[in-house]
Structures are given as C-alpha cells and as structure tokens.
Design a protein around this motif. Structure first.
Motif, short mmCIF file in Angstrom:
data_model
loop_
_atom_site.label_atom_id
_atom_site.label_comp_id
_atom_site.label_asym_id
_atom_site.label_seq_id
_atom_site.Cartn_x
_atom_site.Cartn_y
_atom_site.Cartn_z
N GLY A 124 0.78 -1.23 0.00
CA GLY A 124 0.00 0.00 0.00
C GLY A 124 0.81 1.27 0.00
O GLY A 124 0.26 2.36 -0.21
N ARG A 125 2.12 1.17 0.21
CA ARG A 125 2.96 2.37 0.23
C ARG A 125 3.52 2.63 -1.17
O ARG A 125 3.33 1.86 -2.11
CB ARG A 125 4.08 2.21 1.25
N TRP A 126 4.28 3.72 -1.29
CA TRP A 126 4.78 4.12 -2.60
C TRP A 126 5.72 3.08 -3.19
O TRP A 126 5.74 2.87 -4.41
CB TRP A 126 5.48 5.47 -2.50
N ILE A 127 6.50 2.41 -2.34
CA ILE A 127 7.43 1.40 -2.86
C ILE A 127 6.68 0.21 -3.44
O ILE A 127 7.07 -0.37 -4.46
CB ILE A 127 8.41 0.97 -1.75
N ASP A 128 5.54 -0.14 -2.82
CA ASP A 128 4.72 -1.22 -3.34
C ASP A 128 4.10 -0.83 -4.67
O ASP A 128 4.12 -1.61 -5.63
CB ASP A 128 3.62 -1.54 -2.32
N ARG A 129 3.59 0.38 -4.78
CA ARG A 129 2.96 0.82 -6.04
C ARG A 129 3.99 0.90 -7.17
O ARG A 129 3.70 0.52 -8.31
CB ARG A 129 2.28 2.17 -5.83
N GLY A 130 5.19 1.39 -6.86
CA GLY A 130 6.22 1.49 -7.89
C GLY A 130 6.68 0.14 -8.39
O GLY A 130 6.78 -0.10 -9.60
N ILE A 131 6.96 -0.79 -7.47
CA ILE A 131 7.42 -2.13 -7.86
C ILE A 131 6.33 -2.89 -8.60
O ILE A 131 6.58 -3.55 -9.61
CB ILE A 131 7.90 -2.90 -6.62
N SER A 132 5.09 -2.78 -8.11
CA SER A 132 3.99 -3.49 -8.77
C SER A 132 3.74 -2.96 -10.18
O SER A 132 3.46 -3.72 -11.11
CB SER A 132 2.71 -3.36 -7.93
N GLY A 133 3.86 -1.63 -10.35
CA GLY A 133 3.69 -1.06 -11.68
C GLY A 133 4.77 -1.52 -12.65
O GLY A 133 4.49 -1.84 -13.81
N LEU A 134 6.02 -1.57 -12.17
CA LEU A 134 7.12 -2.04 -13.01
C LEU A 134 6.93 -3.50 -13.38
O LEU A 134 7.15 -3.90 -14.54
CB LEU A 134 8.45 -1.85 -12.27
N ALA A 135 6.51 -4.32 -12.42
CA ALA A 135 6.29 -5.75 -12.69
C ALA A 135 5.18 -5.95 -13.71
O ALA A 135 5.29 -6.79 -14.62
CB ALA A 135 5.96 -6.48 -11.40
N LEU A 136 4.11 -5.17 -13.58
CA LEU A 136 3.01 -5.29 -14.54
C LEU A 136 3.44 -4.90 -15.94
O LEU A 136 3.07 -5.55 -16.93
CB LEU A 136 1.84 -4.41 -14.09
N PHE A 137 4.27 -3.86 -16.04
CA PHE A 137 4.77 -3.43 -17.35
C PHE A 137 5.63 -4.52 -17.99
O PHE A 137 5.44 -4.86 -19.16
CB PHE A 137 5.58 -2.14 -17.19
N LEU A 138 6.57 -5.08 -17.23
CA LEU A 138 7.45 -6.11 -17.78
C LEU A 138 6.67 -7.36 -18.17
O LEU A 138 6.97 -7.99 -19.19
CB LEU A 138 8.54 -6.47 -16.76
N TYR A 139 5.68 -7.70 -17.37
CA TYR A 139 4.91 -8.91 -17.65
C TYR A 139 4.01 -8.74 -18.87
O TYR A 139 3.65 -9.72 -19.53
CB TYR A 139 4.06 -9.28 -16.44
N SER A 140 3.64 -7.50 -19.19
CA SER A 140 2.74 -7.24 -20.31
C SER A 140 3.46 -7.16 -21.64
O SER A 140 2.84 -7.32 -22.70
CB SER A 140 1.98 -5.92 -20.08
N MET A 141 4.76 -6.91 -21.61
CA MET A 141 5.50 -6.72 -22.85
C MET A 141 5.94 -8.06 -23.45
O MET A 141 6.51 -8.89 -22.73
CB MET A 141 6.74 -5.85 -22.61
N PRO A 142 5.71 -8.28 -24.75
CA PRO A 142 6.19 -9.52 -25.40
C PRO A 142 7.71 -9.58 -25.38
O PRO A 142 8.38 -8.56 -25.56
CB PRO A 142 5.66 -9.39 -26.84
N PRO A 143 8.29 -10.76 -25.17
CA PRO A 143 9.76 -10.87 -25.12
C PRO A 143 10.45 -10.37 -26.38
O PRO A 143 11.51 -9.76 -26.30
CB PRO A 143 9.98 -12.37 -24.92
N PHE A 144 9.84 -10.64 -27.57
CA PHE A 144 10.52 -10.20 -28.79
C PHE A 144 10.59 -8.67 -28.86
O PHE A 144 11.55 -8.10 -29.37
CB PHE A 144 9.82 -10.77 -30.03
N TRP A 145 9.55 -7.99 -28.33
CA TRP A 145 9.56 -6.51 -28.33
C TRP A 145 10.64 -6.00 -27.38
O TRP A 145 11.37 -5.06 -27.71
CB TRP A 145 8.20 -5.98 -27.91
N ILE A 146 10.76 -6.62 -26.21
CA ILE A 146 11.80 -6.22 -25.26
C ILE A 146 13.17 -6.43 -25.90
O ILE A 146 14.07 -5.57 -25.78
CB ILE A 146 11.68 -7.04 -23.96
#
Length: 308
Positions: A124-146
């Motif tokens: 619920g704190r800022w560190i949780d929101r930042g890490i969760s947002g980064l994880a969601l971004f990485l998980y959403s991107m196709p490997p070939f695009w990365i």
C-alpha cells in the motif's frame, strides 16, 4: 514422502510419453511433404517417391509410429537430412548454449524475489505501487519486443553491447535480459502476494507487538512461510524459459536448442524436431517433479492433499 515422489515421477513419465506421441502425429499431419522439402520443387516424381521410401514415409502410419517408439527406446532418431549428423547428437550439442542462457536469465530474474518481498512488506505504500507497476509493465511486454528495444538502445544507439551472436560474455547480456524480464515480473508478483498474505497472519502481528522491526519480522518469520508458492512457481517457470528461448534465440541468433528447433520445423526435419521436443519434455517434467518435491518438503500439507 517416498510414495509421493514415486507417484509424481510416474506421472512425469506418462507426460513425457504423451508429449513424444503428440509431436509425432502433429508432424505427420502438418501440411507439406518432407521429401519434397528435402529435394526441392524441381524434383521429379520418381525422386520424391524414392526419398519417401528412404525416409520411411511410404509406410502406414502405425508402422511409422512403431519405428518411432523403438527410436525412443534407444534414443536413436536417425540422421538429420539437413545437417547430415545424428539428430540426437546435434540436439545435445545445442543444449549447453540454451542452458547457459537459461541459467544467466534465472540469476538475473532472482531480483524479482527481493522486489516482491519489499512490495509485500510495505503493501500500500509508494514502494509497493512502484514495484507493482514495473512488474506489470514487464509482464505485459512480449519478449521479442523487449529484445528489439534492447538491441535498438543498448547495441545500436549506445553501442554498449553486441546485438547478436556469441564469443564473449557480453554477447549473453541482452538475450538473458530479454528472457529474464517476464520471469522477474512473475517472481515479483508471486512473492509480493505471498508475503502480503503472510504479513496479515496473527503470529506476524504478535511479532510486531513484541517490538520487532519490519526487517526482523520478514527475515525471521515471513520468508520461510511465504516461500512455498514462490519456489513452486519459480521452479515451474524455469522450464518454460526453454520455450521462451525459442523466440529470444531467434532474435539474437543465439546458437541454442530453440533456434535449432525453429530451423528444423521450417525444414520439416522430423528427426531433429522429435529429438528436441523429447528432450524439452524431459527437462520440463523434471523441473515440475522437482518443484512438487520441494513444495512437499517445505509444506507437508501438499503431501497430505495429494494423498487425500
């Protein structure tokens, strides 16, 4: 525990047999003629017929399947018509490169456990929101695009790392980062969820009441109890990295098992496809069995649930 291990191993053997059977029939019903691919479009009908006889494709499907099962028993899949070498020997020669890439990617992805533990401990704190947002971004991107983005930035723009090939330790950095990105995100999300759920337990709240700090509570009480789903999912996903390596190895021209499999499928090289799929199935099943046994060791309730 021994009975649980034997039952799990027996299930794994059946899965390997099923995977080997499935790839046999898929390759036979796929469009195209292996003999025609081998000889080219200018081949005569007699040449194609002779090639089909040499490859055993003129025999009834049950006979071909029986010969295939005998090959499985002896691990003799014949020679690759494209490379002129024994198929299983060629597949094994590509395994070290794929294993090297997978191990480096796994080590890179381990930072996801640390990030997930931080996010779960400070939910619920800022560190949780930042890490969760980064994880969601990485998980959403196709490997070939990365992979393509890493090539454009790190290789072409900044010229810090080579874009493809092998030869130096620097060559493995970009493909390993590409392969590790979604795995890092997965470990982060799983660890965050597991740690957050464990932090809500009564015994954890009592630890806080005793005056322990968040670091002491997480390292002393939360980590072990939250580890079971993380270890299970992590061990299972390591095997799937081989599947992801098919795309990554193609993008970075990495000489591993994935790129060999892509070439073999395109050329209808049955021997290599069957040998490669069997080996991948064995690796995946072994990782699954290991994950089940580790989970059963960490949490006896897993064994009890399977027994019930």
């Amino acid at each position: 525990m021994t009975r649980y291990a034997l039952r799990t191993a027996a299930t794994g053997v059946l899965i390997i047999f099923g995977a080997a059977t499935l790839v046999f029939f898929i390759m036979r019903i796929a469009p195209g003629d292996q003999a025609l691919v081998l000889l080219g479009p200018d081949a005569t009908g007699a040449e194609v017929a002779a090639a089909r006889t040499r490859l055993g494709l003129d025999q009834p499907l049950p006979v071909q399947y029986w010969h295939y099962l005998t090959q499985l028993a002896t691990l003799d899949f014949g020679d690759s018509y494209r490379f002129g070498r024994p198929a299983f020997e060629l597949v094994l020669s590509r395994v070290p490169a794929s294993v090297e890439l997978t191990l480096v990617a796994t080590l890179m992805a381990m930072k996801g456990v640390v990030l997930g533990a931080l996010a779960g401990a400070y939910r619920g704190r800022w560190i949780d929101r930042g890490i969760s947002g980064l994880a969601l971004f990485l998980y959403s991107m196709p490997p070939f695009w990365i992979g393509i983005m890493l090539i454009l930035v790190m290789a072409l723009q900044l010229r810090l790392l080579p874009s493809a090939g092998t030869g130096t330790p620097a060559h493995i950095v970009l493909p390993a980062l590409t392969l590790a990105a979604p795995f890092t995100a997965l470990l982060t999300r799983i660890t965050r969820s597991s740690v957050a759920d464990t932090m809500a337990e009564t015994y954890v709240q009592r630890s806080y009441a005793k005056g322990l700090s968040t670091r002491e509570v997480v390292t002393g009480h939360v980590v072990r109890n939250a580890a079971t789903p993380v270890v299970t999912v992590g061990a299972l996903h390591v095997s799937t990295l081989l599947g992801g390596a098919v795309i990554v190895e193609t993008v970075f021209t990495w000489p591993g098992l994935g790129s060999l499999l892509v070439t073999a499928v395109a050329n209808r090289d049955y021997s290599i496809v069957q040998a490669a799929v069997l080996l991948i199935a064995v690796i995946v099943v072994c990782c699954n069995v290991a994950a089940d046994l580790i989970a059963a060791r960490l949490d006896p309730r897993v064994r009890l649930g399977a027994r019930a």
